[in-house]
Write an enzyme that holds these catalytic residues in place. Structure first.
Site, PDB file in Angstrom:
ATOM      1  CG  MET A  13      37.596  53.933  40.738  1.00  0.00           C
ATOM      2  SD  MET A  13      38.980  54.922  39.992  1.00  0.00           S
ATOM      3  CE  MET A  13      39.069  55.988  41.259  1.00  0.00           C
ATOM      4  CD  GLU A 116      37.074  46.132  37.045  1.00  0.00           C
ATOM      5  OE1 GLU A 116      36.837  45.961  38.407  1.00  0.00           O
ATOM      6  OE2 GLU A 116      37.474  45.096  36.508  1.00  0.00           O
TER       7      GLU A 116
HETATM    8  N1  CTP Z   1      29.596  46.446  44.376  1.00  0.00           N
HETATM    9  C1  CTP Z   1      28.569  45.935  44.781  1.00  0.00           C
HETATM   10  N2  CTP Z   1      28.283  44.656  44.948  1.00  0.00           N
HETATM   11  C2  CTP Z   1      29.115  43.728  44.753  1.00  0.00           C
HETATM   12  C3  CTP Z   1      30.554  43.910  44.058  1.00  0.00           C
HETATM   13  C4  CTP Z   1      30.465  45.379  43.736  1.00  0.00           C
HETATM   14  O1  CTP Z   1      27.524  46.785  45.025  1.00  0.00           O
HETATM   15  N3  CTP Z   1      28.897  42.363  44.741  1.00  0.00           N
HETATM   16  C5  CTP Z   1      29.814  47.786  44.074  1.00  0.00           C
HETATM   17  C6  CTP Z   1      30.728  48.133  45.189  1.00  0.00           C
HETATM   18  O2  CTP Z   1      29.850  48.988  46.157  1.00  0.00           O
HETATM   19  C7  CTP Z   1      32.113  48.717  44.908  1.00  0.00           C
HETATM   20  C8  CTP Z   1      31.927  48.855  43.490  1.00  0.00           C
HETATM   21  O3  CTP Z   1      30.786  48.102  43.119  1.00  0.00           O
HETATM   22  O4  CTP Z   1      32.191  49.980  45.858  1.00  0.00           O
HETATM   23  C9  CTP Z   1      33.217  48.427  42.867  1.00  0.00           C
HETATM   24  O5  CTP Z   1      33.319  46.999  43.146  1.00  0.00           O
HETATM   25  P1  CTP Z   1      34.807  46.403  43.319  1.00  0.00           P
HETATM   26  O6  CTP Z   1      35.748  46.966  42.617  1.00  0.00           O
HETATM   27  O7  CTP Z   1      34.605  44.958  43.496  1.00  0.00           O
HETATM   28  O8  CTP Z   1      35.064  46.744  45.110  1.00  0.00           O
HETATM   29  P2  CTP Z   1      35.403  47.899  45.855  1.00  0.00           P
HETATM   30  O9  CTP Z   1      34.608  48.314  46.647  1.00  0.00           O
HETATM   31  O10 CTP Z   1      35.627  48.965  44.776  1.00  0.00           O
HETATM   32  O11 CTP Z   1      36.703  47.338  46.414  1.00  0.00           O
HETATM   33  P3  CTP Z   1      38.380  47.163  45.910  1.00  0.00           P
HETATM   34  O12 CTP Z   1      39.201  48.368  46.782  1.00  0.00           O
HETATM   35  O13 CTP Z   1      38.673  45.882  46.510  1.00  0.00           O
HETATM   36  O14 CTP Z   1      38.238  47.189  44.434  1.00  0.00           O
HETATM   37 CA    CA Z   2      37.132  48.650  43.081  1.00  0.00          CA
HETATM   38 CA    CA Z   3      36.003  46.741  40.371  1.00  0.00          CA
END
Ligand code: CTP
Ligand code: CA
Ligand code: CA
Length: 609
Positions: A13, A116
């Site tokens: 996502m 994911e």
């Molecule tokens: N997350 C978090 N802390 C992190 C990594 C991830 O809290 N260090 C949470 C985030 O808030 C995020 C969700 O897990 O929305 C999914 O993480 P990720 O897929 O890495 O990032 P996304 O925000 O979804 O961004 P992207 O579009 O790059 O996937």
């Molecule tokens: Ca993501």
């Molecule tokens: Ca992810």
């Protein structure tokens, strides 16, 4: 099954937490936004940032106020708080919405994290092929090819058009399945959007590692395919650490040992050298991997392995009285109870083991477990309190608790599947009169995390006085880790072929470093009052991210196990000298395509959809 013929997708996502908040407040759609932790210092630390804000340079880990300096229109959503602690229910529920769509459409879906999933599309692709399903370039409106950079939509269409034709004409059909896979992923992504409102990106390839790698190549709202014939070219430009399983320390070691920066550079090493250097299994895995071969299966696994709640109490907020501890035992028990009840209703399973982890201000970390005999807030809270009381050094008559607690959490795990939800209480009601004994085990300084319990003797019989002493095995994390690391430094050196011999390593090379892989860590400053140290990887993690963080470890460990076991059954590798066919066209290379002829692609049957 020959793994080379699989079609695997990784669907992730886009800026997930932000999308979840925007779905609740659609007036913020299209605006630069982020999600922050609490309302603390400088607007809270950002844990998710949307793409509109990323354009202004706003990044995860920045403070809300910092983001506003870069982007004055930036809007900050805050993670919900319940009982003074962050609550991720909203994101977990949104995640369940997405998984409902995926599970409703595909048989083999593996939850890889909160946002994911891996999907094995092999059978679905075969069905489309069998029925000669017609496809046109219009079916691939967000598809990109790994290894080809396109600056404009016209360029993308041109390259894609050529791809579609080449795939069809290739007698060996090395990439044709991926075309159908890409089509299915275009369709499911649209369905996810229609049914949940969320955008996502995806990678489509012959295995999980390649799918995960290319998913990130064109984010957001796009998908990327790695042709099997382009793997060499893509790997020539792929830094070693971008590969799942070779992040952090494992990747560092590989780079150091073999003096490489990019994955493709590892192709020059023979199987013998790789095996002699990093062990038989891992060498074999790596040898295949750098040739685009990887056999880890997609496992239907959509459920969390544990449900937990934890909280840090730094500095003056440390828990130094029995009253405070009782209150927080109740708060955390309530959260775990609510999530367990929901999980029981949705997933027809029940947790058998309650584990309490706690860090004292002496920096000792303790973990103790006891069986769960019934789902009850009071029971969870009482068991937790009883466990914590064992470490109190103040006189029993006093309300003071020493040493003070600076962090603690409750986790429920060891789920019994297909549990008859109604019978749970009945099942144990006869036993509840027995006095439960929760014996402290040897005084430990640091203990292994509770997800690691050996379950071999656990038959679900829920013996009241079953004390899982295994759960408190002492693992002096730093000592062992670094000793092992130093030993590794000396022992693992690529040897010339003449000196090589096959070794059977008990502790595999990668598993020694596995715990440091692509795990979401606390990106705000490590001293953040809301961070806790993960006992597995020593990284500083936002406390409310611990459940997902633990799942990352679990997913990763499972995958590493799979990697290892599958490398045993993987097809024999080609000799080191085997030439892998090169892609026909490369980055920025203009290709001519006749888009009008694409209607006849794959099949000439009129499209019926
Ligand atoms: N997350 C978090 N802390 C992190 C990594 C991830 O809290 N260090 C949470 C985030 O808030 C995020 C969700 O897990 O929305 C999914 O993480 P990720 O897929 O890495 O990032 P996304 O925000 O979804 O961004 P992207 O579009 O790059 O996937
Ligand atoms: Ca993501
Ligand atoms: Ca992810």
């Amino acid at each position: 099954m020959n793994s080379d013929h699989r079609v695997i997708a990784l669907i992730d996502m886009d800026c997930f937490y932000v999308q979840v908040e925007q779905r609740l407040q659609p007036e913020f759609l299209g605006k630069p936004c982020g999600v922050a932790q609490y309302y603390t210092w400088k607007g809270g630390g950002l844990i998710a940032v949307n793409y509109e804000a990323r354009d202004f340079g706003v990044k995860r880990g920045m403070r809300g106020e910092q983001a506003k300096e870069l982007c004055p229109d930036f809007h900050v959503f805050h993670v919900q708080e319940v009982n003074g602690k962050a609550n991720l229910t909203r994101y977990r529920d949104a995640s369940a919405d997405v998984f409902r769509v995926l599970n409703g459409n595909f048989k083999l879906v593996e939850k890889a994290s909160i946002d994911e999933a891996y999907v094995d599309l092999t059978d679905d692709v075969q069905k489309l092929k069998d029925e000669n399903f017609p496809l046109t370039i219009n079916d691939f409106s967000t598809t990109h090819l790994a290894g080809f950079t396109t600056k404009t939509e016209d360029e993308r269409i041109e390259i894609l058009g050529k791809w579609l034709k080449d795939c069809q004409l290739d007698d060996e059909q090395r990439n044709l399945d991926l075309v159908f896979g890409a089509y299915l992923v275009e369709r499911i992504r649209k369905k996810i959007k229609d049914e949940t409102g969320f955008f996502c990106s995806a990678g489509i390839a012959r295995n999980k590692i390649l799918a995960k790698l290319c998913c990130g190549f064109n984010k957001p709202k796009k998908q990327t395919v790695i042709n099997q014939t382009d793997v060499d070219h893509v790997f020539d430009q792929t830094p070693v650490q971008k590969i799942q399983g070779l992040g952090a320390k494992a990747g560092d070691r590989v780079m150091e040992l073999f003096q490489v920066e990019y994955v493709g550079q590892l192709r020059k090493y023979t199987l013998d050298v790789l095996q002699a250097s990093i062990g038989e299994k891992d060498g074999y895995w790596l040898y295949n991997l750098v040739r685009g071969i990887e056999t880890a299966p997609v496992n239907s696994r959509n459920l969390y392995k544990s449900i937990s709640a934890s909280k840090n109490f730094p500095g003056k907020s440390s828990l130094d009285t029995l009253d405070k501890i009782r209150t927080w035992c109740h708060n955390l028990a309530e959260e775990v109870f609510n999530r367990l009840e929901k999980d029981r209703a949705e997933n027809k399973r029940r947790a058998k083991l309650l584990t309490v982890t706690c860090t004292l201000n002496t920096n000792e970390t303790i973990a103790r477990s006891c069986p769960i005999n019934e789902y009850s807030i009071d029971r969870f809270a009482n068991d937790t309190f009883r466990i914590l009381k064992q470490f109190n050094k103040s006189p029993a008559s006093s309300n003071i608790y020493t040493p003070a607690i600076i962090s603690f959490g409750i986790g429920a795990g060891k789920f019994l599947e297909n549990a008859n939800t109604k019978s749970i209480v009945d099942l144990f009601s006869k036993q509840t009169t027995k006095t439960e004994t929760i014996k402290p085990t040897e005084n430990t300084t640091r203990c292994q995390e509770y997800e690691d319990y050996d379950d071999d003797d656990d038959d679900g019989s829920n013996s009241e006085d079953k004390i899982l002493q295994k759960s408190t095995v002492t693992v002096p994390i730093q000592g062992d880790f670094f000793r092992k690391f130093q030993k590794t430094d000396e022992q693992i050196k690529p040897r010339p072929k003449s000196e090589t011999k096959t070794t059977s390593s008990i502790v595999s090379f990668f598993s020694r470093y596995a715990s440091n892989e692509n795990i979401p860590i606390c990106s705000p400053e490590k001293s953040s009052e809301h961070c806790t140290t993960c006992s597995k990887c020593q990284k500083s993690i936002l406390v409310w991210n611990m459940p997902e963080h633990e799942d990352f470890h679990y997913a990763h460990e499972l995958q590493m196990e799979e990697n290892r076991s599958n490398s045993m059954i993987a097809p024999p590798p080609p000799p080191a000298t085997t030439k892998i066919s090169k892609p026909v066209k490369r980055k920025n290379e203009k290709q001519k395509s006749n888009i009008q002829t694409l209607d006849s692609f794959v099949n000439k049957k009129p499209k019926t959809e």
